[in-house]
Design an enzyme around this catalytic site. Structure first.
Site, PDB file in Angstrom:
ATOM      1  N   GLU A  47       0.855  -1.198   0.000  1.00  0.00           N
ATOM      2  CA  GLU A  47       0.000   0.000   0.000  1.00  0.00           C
ATOM      3  C   GLU A  47       0.883   1.237   0.000  1.00  0.00           C
ATOM      4  O   GLU A  47       2.058   1.157   0.368  1.00  0.00           O
ATOM      5  CB  GLU A  47      -0.879   0.003   1.255  1.00  0.00           C
ATOM      6  CG  GLU A  47      -1.777  -1.219   1.309  1.00  0.00           C
ATOM      7  CD  GLU A  47      -2.785  -1.164   2.443  1.00  0.00           C
ATOM      8  OE1 GLU A  47      -2.738  -0.214   3.257  1.00  0.00           O
ATOM      9  OE2 GLU A  47      -3.627  -2.073   2.487  1.00  0.00           O
ATOM     10  N   PHE A  99       1.885  -0.600  -6.623  1.00  0.00           N
ATOM     11  CA  PHE A  99       2.910  -1.471  -7.243  1.00  0.00           C
ATOM     12  C   PHE A  99       2.332  -2.850  -7.549  1.00  0.00           C
ATOM     13  O   PHE A  99       3.030  -3.860  -7.388  1.00  0.00           O
ATOM     14  CB  PHE A  99       4.149  -1.631  -6.346  1.00  0.00           C
ATOM     15  CG  PHE A  99       4.906  -0.362  -6.093  1.00  0.00           C
ATOM     16  CD1 PHE A  99       5.361   0.413  -7.144  1.00  0.00           C
ATOM     17  CD2 PHE A  99       5.178   0.062  -4.795  1.00  0.00           C
ATOM     18  CE1 PHE A  99       6.074   1.585  -6.919  1.00  0.00           C
ATOM     19  CE2 PHE A  99       5.881   1.234  -4.556  1.00  0.00           C
ATOM     20  CZ  PHE A  99       6.336   1.994  -5.620  1.00  0.00           C
ATOM     21  N   GLU A 105       6.733 -16.894  -3.131  1.00  0.00           N
ATOM     22  CA  GLU A 105       7.075 -15.684  -3.902  1.00  0.00           C
ATOM     23  C   GLU A 105       8.599 -15.493  -3.919  1.00  0.00           C
ATOM     24  O   GLU A 105       9.194 -15.170  -4.944  1.00  0.00           O
ATOM     25  CB  GLU A 105       6.370 -14.482  -3.259  1.00  0.00           C
ATOM     26  CG  GLU A 105       6.672 -13.183  -3.940  1.00  0.00           C
ATOM     27  CD  GLU A 105       5.706 -12.051  -3.550  1.00  0.00           C
ATOM     28  OE1 GLU A 105       4.608 -12.326  -3.032  1.00  0.00           O
ATOM     29  OE2 GLU A 105       6.072 -10.893  -3.787  1.00  0.00           O
ATOM     30  N   GLY A 152      31.374  -2.728 -22.008  1.00  0.00           N
ATOM     31  CA  GLY A 152      31.804  -1.362 -22.306  1.00  0.00           C
ATOM     32  C   GLY A 152      30.624  -0.500 -22.740  1.00  0.00           C
ATOM     33  O   GLY A 152      29.501  -0.664 -22.246  1.00  0.00           O
TER      34      GLY A 152
HETATM   35  C1  LIG Z   1       7.947  -3.440 -10.218  1.00  0.00           C
HETATM   36  C2  LIG Z   1       7.351  -3.779  -8.893  1.00  0.00           C
HETATM   37  C3  LIG Z   1       6.392  -4.779  -8.815  1.00  0.00           C
HETATM   38  C4  LIG Z   1       5.786  -5.065  -7.593  1.00  0.00           C
HETATM   39  N1  LIG Z   1       4.766  -5.975  -7.554  1.00  0.00           N
HETATM   40  C5  LIG Z   1       4.043  -6.110  -6.420  1.00  0.00           C
HETATM   41  C6  LIG Z   1       2.842  -6.892  -6.402  1.00  0.00           C
HETATM   42  O1  LIG Z   1       2.462  -7.509  -7.408  1.00  0.00           O
HETATM   43  N2  LIG Z   1       2.127  -6.941  -5.255  1.00  0.00           N
HETATM   44  C7  LIG Z   1       2.507  -6.279  -4.124  1.00  0.00           C
HETATM   45  O2  LIG Z   1       1.814  -6.361  -3.125  1.00  0.00           O
HETATM   46  N3  LIG Z   1       3.621  -5.518  -4.107  1.00  0.00           N
HETATM   47  C8  LIG Z   1       4.395  -5.425  -5.222  1.00  0.00           C
HETATM   48  N4  LIG Z   1       5.523  -4.638  -5.227  1.00  0.00           N
HETATM   49  C9  LIG Z   1       5.888  -3.905  -4.011  1.00  0.00           C
HETATM   50  C10 LIG Z   1       7.144  -4.393  -3.301  1.00  0.00           C
HETATM   51  O3  LIG Z   1       6.933  -5.648  -2.726  1.00  0.00           O
HETATM   52  C11 LIG Z   1       7.502  -3.311  -2.275  1.00  0.00           C
HETATM   53  O4  LIG Z   1       7.949  -2.179  -3.020  1.00  0.00           O
HETATM   54  C12 LIG Z   1       8.551  -3.747  -1.288  1.00  0.00           C
HETATM   55  O5  LIG Z   1       8.050  -4.753  -0.444  1.00  0.00           O
HETATM   56  C13 LIG Z   1       9.056  -2.580  -0.433  1.00  0.00           C
HETATM   57  O6  LIG Z   1       8.007  -1.845   0.119  1.00  0.00           O
HETATM   58  P1  LIG Z   1       7.986  -0.245  -0.032  1.00  0.00           P
HETATM   59  O7  LIG Z   1       8.194   0.056  -1.467  1.00  0.00           O
HETATM   60  O8  LIG Z   1       6.783   0.277   0.624  1.00  0.00           O
HETATM   61  O9  LIG Z   1       9.274   0.247   0.742  1.00  0.00           O
HETATM   62  P2  LIG Z   1       9.360   0.647   2.290  1.00  0.00           P
HETATM   63  O10 LIG Z   1       8.754  -0.424   3.116  1.00  0.00           O
HETATM   64  O11 LIG Z   1       8.877   2.031   2.444  1.00  0.00           O
HETATM   65  O12 LIG Z   1      10.937   0.624   2.502  1.00  0.00           O
HETATM   66  C14 LIG Z   1      11.779   1.712   2.164  1.00  0.00           C
HETATM   67  C15 LIG Z   1      13.200   1.350   2.602  1.00  0.00           C
HETATM   68  O13 LIG Z   1      13.223   1.126   4.022  1.00  0.00           O
HETATM   69  C16 LIG Z   1      13.739  -0.161   4.282  1.00  0.00           C
HETATM   70  N5  LIG Z   1      13.095  -0.724   5.469  1.00  0.00           N
HETATM   71  C17 LIG Z   1      11.782  -0.894   5.710  1.00  0.00           C
HETATM   72  N6  LIG Z   1      11.592  -1.512   6.881  1.00  0.00           N
HETATM   73  C18 LIG Z   1      12.826  -1.734   7.402  1.00  0.00           C
HETATM   74  C19 LIG Z   1      13.319  -2.359   8.591  1.00  0.00           C
HETATM   75  N7  LIG Z   1      12.493  -2.892   9.503  1.00  0.00           N
HETATM   76  N8  LIG Z   1      14.652  -2.401   8.793  1.00  0.00           N
HETATM   77  C20 LIG Z   1      15.513  -1.870   7.878  1.00  0.00           C
HETATM   78  N9  LIG Z   1      15.115  -1.289   6.736  1.00  0.00           N
HETATM   79  C21 LIG Z   1      13.794  -1.235   6.495  1.00  0.00           C
HETATM   80  C22 LIG Z   1      13.447  -0.967   3.029  1.00  0.00           C
HETATM   81  O14 LIG Z   1      14.304  -2.092   2.940  1.00  0.00           O
HETATM   82  C23 LIG Z   1      13.705   0.069   1.962  1.00  0.00           C
HETATM   83  O15 LIG Z   1      15.091   0.165   1.726  1.00  0.00           O
HETATM   84  C24 LIG Z   1       6.183  -4.370  -6.424  1.00  0.00           C
HETATM   85  C25 LIG Z   1       7.185  -3.394  -6.498  1.00  0.00           C
HETATM   86  C26 LIG Z   1       7.738  -3.077  -7.713  1.00  0.00           C
HETATM   87  C27 LIG Z   1       8.747  -1.956  -7.770  1.00  0.00           C
END
Ligand SMILES: Cc1cc2nc3c(=O)[nH]c(=O)nc-3n(C[C@H](O)[C@H](O)[C@H](O)COP(=O)(O)OP(=O)(O)OC[C@H]3O[C@@H](n4cnc5c(N)ncnc54)[C@H](O)[C@@H]3O)c2cc1C
Length: 391
Positions: free
Chosen positions: A131, A160, A254, A351
């Site tokens: 979300e 996403f 997954e 390259g």
């Molecule tokens: C092309 C693409 C396809 C996707 N497909 C799907 C899909 O089909 N269904 C679905 O549900 N999701 C999907 N996703 C989402 C994906 O699983 C999430 O982007 C991912 O889990 C990270 O969540 P976020 O983007 O909210 O990052 P955030 O949770 O906001 O994290 C931001 C940063 O903080 C770090 N972080 C967060 N928590 C911690 C912690 N406890 N300790 C240390 N570091 C932390 C993360 O590692 C990251 O570096 C997709 C994403 C992309 C880009």
């Protein structure tokens, strides 16, 4: 248990030959066009269904092929040869992310209504966890469902979501109750979460945006809004309030399929790099004759092989029904990092041509970068491993 040198039987090898013929003959010729369009053709899912490739490890009674999980490995290894990371990822979101919970937790009616047409490629599935305000922290989902008579009314957003534009339904993580209290009086964030099967053509369900991305460009990724989406009681998947546990189970599969595709993509990138290094000349000799490039290729091959062995060990456990959370998290972490490192080294070896759109390396590099983010980031895998190590 030690896995055999080759876990693949003659049947698996025949499957590999058929999938390779199909992928190279019917998919790969379109990879560039689909990348440019930001969309792979609509005939792909039904064609995969017709060939039986959407349900290789699913039971025959629902239209699957009834094979073991090694068949899924074979398919995952071969489909990356379509010259795009997007299509394999989109297919995996359907086959190995959104559908396994329907098989494991669904009622017979749900299996007939969702699984059966999905294995034919007639209905396309999405997995809806992330979300705008909750990605890594699955327990933080805000999309909620409240009861209205026998129905549920769902409100919220998912972002996403792979296949989110073309999808027919979403296996969705939804909060159905506020967190309950743990015995020591603290809120239990994992409670009150449930899974639903949500049709995308319901009133109030909106594809708000098709997202623009660095890589995986031929796959549609969407922002979804749900405003008072009414679903019947029968849309609840599994047990009310058990959704967190159920989605954690889903995430094991997954992470395995992501690891399979990471290793296969890196293997292909290595093969291309080797061929290029033997052909490309600098200072009057093929660049493969320079020691630094030989060592680069050796490191790439070594990393791919090491990850493959870790992967096959996890697959063997999964295939025997073991729930190897630590090993799967380690595998996802190692394979994702390796896939991007190999793609990056391949770009260096190529390259300037590596940076050019004319060679496949740049697409592999862009596509591989996702593996460290999707399905739980590197950091999340390390968190899981450290917790399970008691750190
Ligand atoms: C092309 C693409 C396809 C996707 N497909 C799907 C899909 O089909 N269904 C679905 O549900 N999701 C999907 N996703 C989402 C994906 O699983 C999430 O982007 C991912 O889990 C990270 O969540 P976020 O983007 O909210 O990052 P955030 O949770 O906001 O994290 C931001 C940063 O903080 C770090 N972080 C967060 N928590 C911690 C912690 N406890 N300790 C240390 N570091 C932390 C993360 O590692 C990251 O570096 C997709 C994403 C992309 C880009």
């Amino acid at each position: 248990m030690t896995i055999p040198t080759s876990p693949f039987t003659d049947e698996h090898q025949q499957l590999r030959a058929s999938v390779r013929r199909f992928v190279e003959g019917e998919l790969a010729p379109h990879a560039d066009e689909w990348e440019a369009d930001g969309w792979f053709a609509d005939w792909v899912f039904p064609r995969l269904g017709e060939l039986g490739y959407l349900g290789l490890s699913m039971p025959t009674e629902y239209g699957g092929q009834g094979a073991d999980y090694w068949a899924t490995v074979v398919f995952g290894e071969e489909i990356v040869r379509c010259r795009s990371g997007s299509l394999p990822m989109a297919v995996a979101a359907h086959t190995d992310m959104a559908l396994p919970p329907v098989l494991k937790f669904g009622t017979e009616e749900q299996k007939q209504a969702y699984l059966v047409p999905a294995l034919r490629g007639e209905r396309i599935a999405c997995i809806g966890i992330t979300e705008p305000e909750a990605g890594s922290n699955v327990a933080g989902v805000r999309t909620s469902a409240r009861r209205d008579g026998r129905d549920w009314i769902i409100n919220g957003s998912k972002v996403f979501i792979t296949n989110g534009v073309r999808g027919s339904f979403v296996t969705m993580v939804v909060r159905t109750a506020p967190p309950s209290q743990t015995p020591d009086g603290r809120p239990d964030p994992w409670s009150g979460i449930s899974l639903f099967l949500v049709d995308t053509d319901l009133p109030g369900f909106e594809v708000a945006q098709k997202l623009d991305k660095v890589g995986m460009r031929a796959s549609d990724t969407a922002l979804l809004h749900l405003t008072d989406v009414r679903v019947p009681a029968e849309a609840l998947l599994g047990i009310e309030g058990q959704g967190f546990k159920q989605i954690m189970w889903e995430l094991q599969g997954e992470r395995l399929i992501a690891s399979i595709q990471s290793v296969a993509a890196a293997q292909l990138t290595f093969e291309r790099s080797l061929a290029y290094a033997q052909e490309r000349e600098a200072f009057g000799r093929p660049i493969a004759r320079f020691q630094v490039q030989k060592h680069r290729l050796v490191d790439m091959a070594t990393e791919v092989e090491a990850c493959r062995r870790l992967l096959y060990d996890c697959v063997d456990k999964w295939n025997r029904g073991e729930y190897a959370t630590t090993e799967i998290a380690m595998c996802k972490l190692a394979c994702a990092q390796m896939a991007f490192r190999v793609a990056d080294e391949a770009m260096q070896l190529h390259g300037g041509y590596g940076y050019s759109r004319e060679f496949p390396v740049e697409r592999s590099w862009r596509d591989a970068r996702l593996m460290r983010i999707g399905g739980g980031t590197d950091e999340v895998q390390r968190e899981i491993i450290s917790k399970l190590m008691g750190l």
